[in-house]
Write a protein that holds these residues in place. Structure first.
Motif, PDB file in Angstrom:
ATOM      1  N   ALA A 185       0.802  -1.279   0.106  1.00  0.00           N
ATOM      2  CA  ALA A 185       0.099   0.099  -0.126  1.00  0.00           C
ATOM      3  C   ALA A 185       0.908   1.142  -0.068  1.00  0.00           C
ATOM      4  CB  ALA A 185      -0.778  -0.185   1.119  1.00  0.00           C
ATOM      5  N   PHE A 186       2.018   1.344   0.692  1.00  0.00           N
ATOM      6  CA  PHE A 186       2.812   2.400   0.786  1.00  0.00           C
ATOM      7  C   PHE A 186       3.753   2.667  -0.323  1.00  0.00           C
ATOM      8  CE2 PHE A 186       2.516   0.892   5.167  1.00  0.00           C
ATOM      9  CZ  PHE A 186       1.422   1.791   5.907  1.00  0.00           C
ATOM     10  N   LEU A 187       4.115   1.479  -1.096  1.00  0.00           N
ATOM     11  CA  LEU A 187       4.720   1.739  -2.477  1.00  0.00           C
ATOM     12  C   LEU A 187       3.979   2.380  -3.460  1.00  0.00           C
ATOM     13  CD1 LEU A 187       7.166  -1.643  -2.679  1.00  0.00           C
ATOM     14  CD2 LEU A 187       7.492   0.714  -1.781  1.00  0.00           C
ATOM     15  N   VAL A 188       2.482   1.970  -3.368  1.00  0.00           N
ATOM     16  CA  VAL A 188       1.696   2.615  -4.519  1.00  0.00           C
ATOM     17  C   VAL A 188       1.481   3.990  -4.164  1.00  0.00           C
ATOM     18  CG1 VAL A 188      -0.758   2.196  -5.215  1.00  0.00           C
ATOM     19  CG2 VAL A 188       0.718   0.013  -5.070  1.00  0.00           C
ATOM     20  N   LYS A 189       1.426   3.947  -2.778  1.00  0.00           N
ATOM     21  CA  LYS A 189       1.043   5.683  -2.384  1.00  0.00           C
ATOM     22  C   LYS A 189       2.227   6.532  -2.745  1.00  0.00           C
ATOM     23  CE  LYS A 189      -2.145   8.059  -0.076  1.00  0.00           C
ATOM     24  NZ  LYS A 189      -3.492   8.203  -0.365  1.00  0.00           N
ATOM     25  N   MET A 190       3.531   6.081  -2.827  1.00  0.00           N
ATOM     26  CA  MET A 190       4.834   6.915  -2.685  1.00  0.00           C
ATOM     27  C   MET A 190       4.592   7.761  -4.141  1.00  0.00           C
ATOM     28  SD  MET A 190       7.574   5.707  -0.461  1.00  0.00           S
ATOM     29  CE  MET A 190       8.443   7.572  -0.523  1.00  0.00           C
ATOM     30  N   PRO A 191       4.546   7.134  -5.520  1.00  0.00           N
ATOM     31  CA  PRO A 191       4.349   5.766  -5.654  1.00  0.00           C
ATOM     32  C   PRO A 191       5.928   5.357  -6.165  1.00  0.00           C
ATOM     33  CG  PRO A 191       3.889   7.124  -7.643  1.00  0.00           C
ATOM     34  CD  PRO A 191       4.307   8.053  -6.450  1.00  0.00           C
ATOM     35  N   MET A 192       6.014   3.990  -6.137  1.00  0.00           N
ATOM     36  CA  MET A 192       7.276   3.457  -6.693  1.00  0.00           C
ATOM     37  C   MET A 192       6.928   3.177  -8.251  1.00  0.00           C
ATOM     38  SD  MET A 192       9.439   0.029  -5.380  1.00  0.00           S
ATOM     39  CE  MET A 192       8.327  -1.206  -6.623  1.00  0.00           C
ATOM     40  N   VAL A 193       7.949   3.202  -8.960  1.00  0.00           N
ATOM     41  CA  VAL A 193       8.050   2.589 -10.410  1.00  0.00           C
ATOM     42  C   VAL A 193       7.122   1.387 -10.729  1.00  0.00           C
ATOM     43  CG1 VAL A 193       9.341   2.598 -12.499  1.00  0.00           C
ATOM     44  CG2 VAL A 193      10.023   4.160 -10.795  1.00  0.00           C
ATOM     45  N   LEU A 219       1.812  11.913  -1.150  1.00  0.00           N
ATOM     46  CA  LEU A 219       2.759  11.045  -1.195  1.00  0.00           C
ATOM     47  C   LEU A 219       3.688  10.741  -0.033  1.00  0.00           C
ATOM     48  CD1 LEU A 219       4.153  12.105  -5.062  1.00  0.00           C
ATOM     49  CD2 LEU A 219       2.184  10.789  -4.524  1.00  0.00           C
ATOM     50  N   LYS A 220       3.675  11.793   0.753  1.00  0.00           N
ATOM     51  CA  LYS A 220       4.549  11.505   1.843  1.00  0.00           C
ATOM     52  C   LYS A 220       4.040  10.553   2.839  1.00  0.00           C
ATOM     53  CE  LYS A 220       6.600  14.587   0.011  1.00  0.00           C
ATOM     54  NZ  LYS A 220       5.753  14.735  -1.163  1.00  0.00           N
ATOM     55  N   LEU A 221       2.599  10.229   2.787  1.00  0.00           N
ATOM     56  CA  LEU A 221       2.205   9.230   3.430  1.00  0.00           C
ATOM     57  C   LEU A 221       2.582   7.814   3.541  1.00  0.00           C
ATOM     58  CD1 LEU A 221      -1.765  10.035   3.750  1.00  0.00           C
ATOM     59  CD2 LEU A 221      -0.313   9.823   5.519  1.00  0.00           C
TER      60      LEU A 221
END
Length: 441
Positions: A185-193, A219-221
């Motif tokens: 969930a956090f990688l999608v929120k940042m988002p990661m490539v 994005l910082k979440l």
């Protein structure tokens, strides 16, 4: 802690009177009160479900600062500044984002983490520009909710096994599936490539206030959540970090190349956010103190710098009616004073001295080179591409022959100069107190 929470809730009577000035003044006052509370002992800011340490303290101040700048950015929009709905959306964003950064429980953090999507979605649907904003909103919702369902199941598993979901009390035998459920969930929120496709679409269709809160705080979440779960998933972070770092290194280089081919200014700034967040992800997964604090500083700097660039793009868009770089050239003739702000923000975006970006990127580069010498070539390319697309954006907008469609453009308003200046001030002044972060390494 309680005076801050009640201060946010008691903003509701001001909203009912539809008083924009009073709302902005009180939000700024609470932000300054929180800034001055650094001199207090952080242990005095802890309670059962909510608390502040240095990481959440910086993100809450960033939230207060971006929220009042959002209201200032939309104040000239006649369709929004006379309605209570817009200021209510800002209030709920302030409430949910502040509480998510102050939560000590994984479940409470998840609740406010997901609740912040609702006012963001209403901002895109209600104040967006094109009919495609509906598609962009659905992209945002489905990407984030689809990745957040495993996180919710993982939190329920924690509650069932241990009876508690507090960050500081979690100790459990883990497996790779639980690890993936907590970080996805956090990688999608940042988002990661690879998970970033929702971000450019949401930025293009969102109003300026939506783009500011997306780039500045939402994005910082993801980064904040990764920092928190790394405390109890340390072994799995160490085991699988090589895959995440390799993907982020490649993705940062490719996204930098994509930035250099964009003609839409908003998409260019959105893809540059993906590049900077790739650096932050690598710092968190390196599991070193330099990487952690470098990611933290870079996220704070990116929140201000990227939000300021979106404001500059919106100033151009409001006058020319287009975000295309081929249509918007030679603005040094029309708005020479704004050219200075373009130069400073684009320089900060590439990591110029005296900006927080420089210190964050230096810490991350030192950390990643220490993690593996193989990163050196990719980091060189990422830094070089950041300079290329920042110079590309600045030179295209401010230099060149003037388009025939833009011959009757008026100069900037004082409100717009204030808006950009209040992004630049903390971005370049707080670097003078960088010893705060260095003392923690």
């Amino acid at each position: 802690m309680m005076n801050l929470m009640f201060g946010i809730i008691f903003l509701i009577p001001i909203i009912m009177y539809n008083n924009y000035y009073m709302f902005m003044i009180f939000v700024v006052m609470m932000g300054f009160f929180l800034l001055l509370s650094y001199s207090f002992n952080f242990m005095s800011l802890l309670s059962y479900s909510f608390g502040l340490d240095l990481i959440s303290w910086g993100f809450v101040i960033l939230t207060f600062w971006i929220i009042w700048l959002m209201i200032l950015s939309m104040y000239s929009n006649k369709t929004s500044n006379k309605s209570k709905e817009f200021i209510f959306m800002n209030f709920f964003l302030l409430l949910f984002l502040s509480f998510s950064f102050m939560s000590d429980s994984m479940f409470m953090f998840y609740f406010f983490f997901e609740a912040s999507l609702v006012p963001t979605l209403f901002l895109i649907f209600g104040w967006g520009y094109q009919p495609e904003r509906l598609t962009a909103g659905f992209y945002l919702i489905f990407y984030t909710l689809f990745a957040s369902l495993p996180l919710l199941l993982g939190i329920f598993y924690l509650l069932n096994e241990k009876g508690s979901s507090f960050f500081w009390l979690i100790s459990l035998e883990y497996n790779v599936y639980l690890f993936l459920s907590f970080i996805l969930a956090f990688l999608v929120k940042m988002p990661m490539v690879m998970f970033h496709l929702w971000l450019p679409k949401a930025h293009v269709e969102a109003p300026i206030s939506g783009s500011m809160i997306l780039a500045g705080v939402l994005l910082k979440l993801g980064g904040y959540g990764l920092i928190r779960v790394s405390m109890f998933l340390y072994d799995y972070f160490n085991l699988y970090s090589v895959y995440i770092l390799s993907l982020s290194l490649l993705g940062g280089v490719f996204c930098g190349m994509i930035c250099c081919t964009q003609l839409d200014m908003k998409v260019l700034v959105a893809y540059s956010s993906v590049c900077h967040m790739a650096m932050s992800i690598m710092g968190i997964f390196s599991l070193s103190s330099w990487g952690l604090w470098g990611s933290y500083v870079l996220m704070l700097a990116h929140g201000l710098c990227s939000s300021g660039l979106f404001c500059l793009v919106n100033i151009i868009y409001e006058r020319s009616g287009s975000r295309n770089l081929l249509m918007n050239k030679g603005f040094m003739i029309f708005m020479p004073s704004l050219c200075l702000f373009w130069f400073i923000l684009c320089s900060n975006n590439m990591g110029s001295p005296l900006s927080l970006n420089l210190f964050g990127e230096l810490m991350l580069i030192i950390c990643l080179v220490g993690w593996s010498n193989s990163c050196i070539l990719f980091l060189m390319f990422m830094s070089f591409m950041a300079c290329v697309y920042s110079m590309y954006l600045f030179s295209f907008v401010n230099h060149g022959s003037v388009s025939g469609f833009n011959l009757f453009i008026n100069n900037c308003l004082m409100r717009e100069y204030m808006l950009i200046f209040n992004h630049l001030l903390p971005l370049n002044i707080f670097s003078l107190k960088f010893i705060i972060f260095m003392s923690l390494i």
